[in-house]
Structure formats: C-alpha cells, structure tokens
Scaffold this motif. Structure first.
Motif, PDB file in Angstrom:
ATOM      1  N   ILE A   1       0.765  -1.263  -0.148  1.00 20.71           N
ATOM      2  CA  ILE A   1       0.078   0.013   0.024  1.00 20.71           C
ATOM      3  C   ILE A   1       0.880   1.058  -0.123  1.00 20.71           C
ATOM      4  N   HIS A   2       0.912   1.930  -0.755  1.00 21.26           N
ATOM      5  CA  HIS A   2       1.227   3.209  -1.117  1.00 21.26           C
ATOM      6  C   HIS A   2       0.638   4.551  -0.925  1.00 21.26           C
ATOM      7  N   LEU A   3       0.864   5.629   0.016  1.00 16.26           N
ATOM      8  CA  LEU A   3       0.036   6.677   0.362  1.00 16.26           C
ATOM      9  C   LEU A   3       0.750   7.843  -0.061  1.00 16.26           C
TER      10      LEU A   3
ATOM     11  N   ILE B   1       4.594  11.123   1.884  1.00 18.48           N
ATOM     12  CA  ILE B   1       4.518   9.700   1.364  1.00 18.48           C
ATOM     13  C   ILE B   1       4.649   8.790   2.358  1.00 18.48           C
ATOM     14  N   GLY B   2       4.062   7.533   2.194  1.00 20.05           N
ATOM     15  CA  GLY B   2       4.429   6.417   3.082  1.00 20.05           C
ATOM     16  C   GLY B   2       3.932   5.121   2.368  1.00 20.05           C
ATOM     17  N   GLU B   3       4.424   4.127   3.125  1.00 12.98           N
ATOM     18  CA  GLU B   3       3.997   2.768   2.555  1.00 12.98           C
ATOM     19  C   GLU B   3       3.541   1.905   3.914  1.00 12.98           C
ATOM     20  N   VAL B   4       3.020   0.823   3.591  1.00 12.10           N
ATOM     21  CA  VAL B   4       2.479  -0.064   4.674  1.00 12.10           C
ATOM     22  C   VAL B   4       2.229  -1.381   3.947  1.00 12.10           C
ATOM     23  N   SER B   5       2.234  -2.645   4.748  1.00 17.43           N
ATOM     24  CA  SER B   5       2.015  -3.763   4.279  1.00 17.43           C
ATOM     25  C   SER B   5       0.576  -4.013   4.826  1.00 17.43           C
ATOM     26  N   SER B   6       0.026  -4.563   3.749  1.00 18.16           N
ATOM     27  CA  SER B   6      -1.499  -4.924   4.267  1.00 18.16           C
ATOM     28  C   SER B   6      -1.653  -5.839   5.324  1.00 18.16           C
ATOM     29  N   GLU B   7      -0.729  -6.654   5.349  1.00 16.50           N
ATOM     30  CA  GLU B   7      -0.379  -7.854   6.438  1.00 16.50           C
ATOM     31  C   GLU B   7      -0.493  -7.223   7.947  1.00 16.50           C
ATOM     32  N   GLN B   8      -0.006  -5.882   7.830  1.00 15.57           N
ATOM     33  CA  GLN B   8       0.175  -5.186   9.233  1.00 15.57           C
ATOM     34  C   GLN B   8      -0.921  -4.652   9.959  1.00 15.57           C
ATOM     35  N   LEU B   9      -2.055  -4.444   8.712  1.00 18.37           N
ATOM     36  CA  LEU B   9      -3.201  -3.831   9.306  1.00 18.37           C
ATOM     37  C   LEU B   9      -3.990  -4.579  10.024  1.00 18.37           C
ATOM     38  N   SER B  10      -4.782  -3.923  11.018  1.00 21.60           N
ATOM     39  CA  SER B  10      -5.941  -4.704  12.046  1.00 21.60           C
ATOM     40  C   SER B  10      -6.930  -5.078  11.109  1.00 21.60           C
ATOM     41  N   SER B  11      -7.727  -6.083  11.319  1.00 27.79           N
ATOM     42  CA  SER B  11      -8.682  -6.570  10.626  1.00 27.79           C
ATOM     43  C   SER B  11      -9.781  -5.483  10.434  1.00 27.79           C
ATOM     44  N   SER B  12     -10.117  -4.529  11.313  1.00 30.86           N
ATOM     45  CA  SER B  12     -10.840  -3.438  10.957  1.00 30.86           C
ATOM     46  C   SER B  12     -10.562  -2.427  10.045  1.00 30.86           C
ATOM     47  N   ASP B  13      -9.049  -2.140  10.080  1.00 34.04           N
ATOM     48  CA  ASP B  13      -8.362  -1.086   9.123  1.00 34.04           C
ATOM     49  C   ASP B  13      -8.378  -1.844   7.682  1.00 34.04           C
ATOM     50  N   LYS B  14      -8.253  -3.172   7.641  1.00 31.31           N
ATOM     51  CA  LYS B  14      -8.264  -3.806   6.361  1.00 31.31           C
ATOM     52  C   LYS B  14      -9.456  -3.870   5.667  1.00 31.31           C
TER      53      LYS B  14
ATOM     54  N   SER C   1      -3.680   4.320  11.366  1.00 35.00           N
ATOM     55  CA  SER C   1      -2.765   3.620  11.172  1.00 35.00           C
ATOM     56  C   SER C   1      -1.938   3.638   9.806  1.00 35.00           C
ATOM     57  N   LEU C   2      -2.765   4.055   8.477  1.00 37.87           N
ATOM     58  CA  LEU C   2      -2.158   4.369   7.251  1.00 37.87           C
ATOM     59  C   LEU C   2      -1.800   6.011   7.316  1.00 37.87           C
ATOM     60  N   ARG C   3      -2.388   6.884   8.053  1.00 39.09           N
ATOM     61  CA  ARG C   3      -2.114   8.340   8.178  1.00 39.09           C
ATOM     62  C   ARG C   3      -0.832   8.445   8.678  1.00 39.09           C
ATOM     63  N   ASP C   4      -0.728   7.465   9.878  1.00 40.59           N
ATOM     64  CA  ASP C   4       0.553   7.497  10.649  1.00 40.59           C
ATOM     65  C   ASP C   4       1.944   7.165   9.877  1.00 40.59           C
ATOM     66  N   ALA C   5       1.526   6.430   8.569  1.00 41.45           N
ATOM     67  CA  ALA C   5       2.786   5.882   8.148  1.00 41.45           C
ATOM     68  C   ALA C   5       3.310   6.959   7.084  1.00 41.45           C
ATOM     69  N   VAL C   6       2.557   8.134   6.850  1.00 36.50           N
ATOM     70  CA  VAL C   6       2.973   9.252   5.907  1.00 36.50           C
ATOM     71  C   VAL C   6       3.813   9.956   6.614  1.00 36.50           C
ATOM     72  N   LYS C   7       4.967  10.465   5.988  1.00 35.08           N
ATOM     73  CA  LYS C   7       6.051  11.237   6.439  1.00 35.08           C
ATOM     74  C   LYS C   7       6.466  12.152   5.367  1.00 35.08           C
ATOM     75  N   ASP C   8       6.802  13.349   5.633  1.00 33.98           N
ATOM     76  CA  ASP C   8       7.007  14.463   4.981  1.00 33.98           C
ATOM     77  C   ASP C   8       8.416  14.524   4.630  1.00 33.98           C
ATOM     78  N   GLN C   9       8.835  14.644   3.420  1.00 34.13           N
ATOM     79  CA  GLN C   9      10.079  14.536   2.619  1.00 34.13           C
ATOM     80  C   GLN C   9      10.251  15.788   1.791  1.00 34.13           C
ATOM     81  N   LEU C  10      11.568  16.391   1.819  1.00 30.55           N
ATOM     82  CA  LEU C  10      12.106  17.500   0.826  1.00 30.55           C
ATOM     83  C   LEU C  10      12.309  16.762  -0.646  1.00 30.55           C
ATOM     84  N   ARG C  11      11.595  17.626  -1.502  1.00 37.73           N
ATOM     85  CA  ARG C  11      12.089  16.953  -2.903  1.00 37.73           C
ATOM     86  C   ARG C  11      13.354  17.361  -3.490  1.00 37.73           C
TER      87      ARG C  11
END
Length: 94
Positions: free
Chosen positions: A4-6, A25-38, A84-94
């Motif tokens: 999952i790319h955000l 941007i951020g990335e998450v594995s769907s396997e790490q998500l709780s059942s309710s978030d998935k 849980s997905l919002r928390d995975a997003v981090k700011d980066q300078l281009r």
C-alpha cells in the motif's frame, strides 16, 4: 513487502503538487493492518465514491494498493483514511 503506497495531498500549503517542495508519502504492508483497518480499506476500494464533503484546505490521500489482480488507485478525504495508514506518511523534501 509494502503493498500500500500513500501520498497526502492538498491542505493549506498545497502539499504534493507539482510546485511543492514537500512531498508526504508512506508505505504499509496490508498484512500489518488490523482486521478493522483492512476491512475499511476494502470498503474504500470497493466504492471510493463514499466520500464526505472535504473541508476547505483539507488533506486528501491518494492510495495505491497492489494486489494479485493488479494496482488500484483511489483518492479520498483524510477523514476516511484509517489512522494506522495516516501515521505511516512522512514529509520529505524533494
């Protein structure tokens, strides 16, 4: 493996736009998500039109989910994205 790319877009500063110096941007594995978030993600991807009105200068998320049937991308208001997905997003300078 992150399937999952955000990307957080918009807001007062216009983050993520072509002229923006900051990219969120951020990335998450769907396997790490709780059942309710998935389940919430599956609902969003099944019907991304279940949108709430976006607040002025609110953030929206472009989410790409790679599955066995290919990539699918949606764009939804921040309020619909699991924390849980919002928390995975981090700011980066281009």
């Amino acid at each position: 493996m992150s399937d999952i790319h955000l990307e957080r877009l918009g807001g007062f500063g216009g983050f993520g736009g072509a002229g923006s110096a900051i990219r969120s941007i951020g990335e998450v594995s769907s396997e790490q998500l709780s059942s309710s978030d998935k389940a919430r993600m599956e609902t969003l991807f099944a019907d991304p039109s279940t949108k709430r009105p976006e607040p002025a200068d609110g953030f929206r998320y472009r989410i790409t989910w790679k599955t066995s049937s290919g990539k699918k991308t949606i764009e939804v208001p921040e309020a619909l994205v699991p924390q849980s997905l919002r928390d995975a997003v981090k700011d980066q300078l281009r």
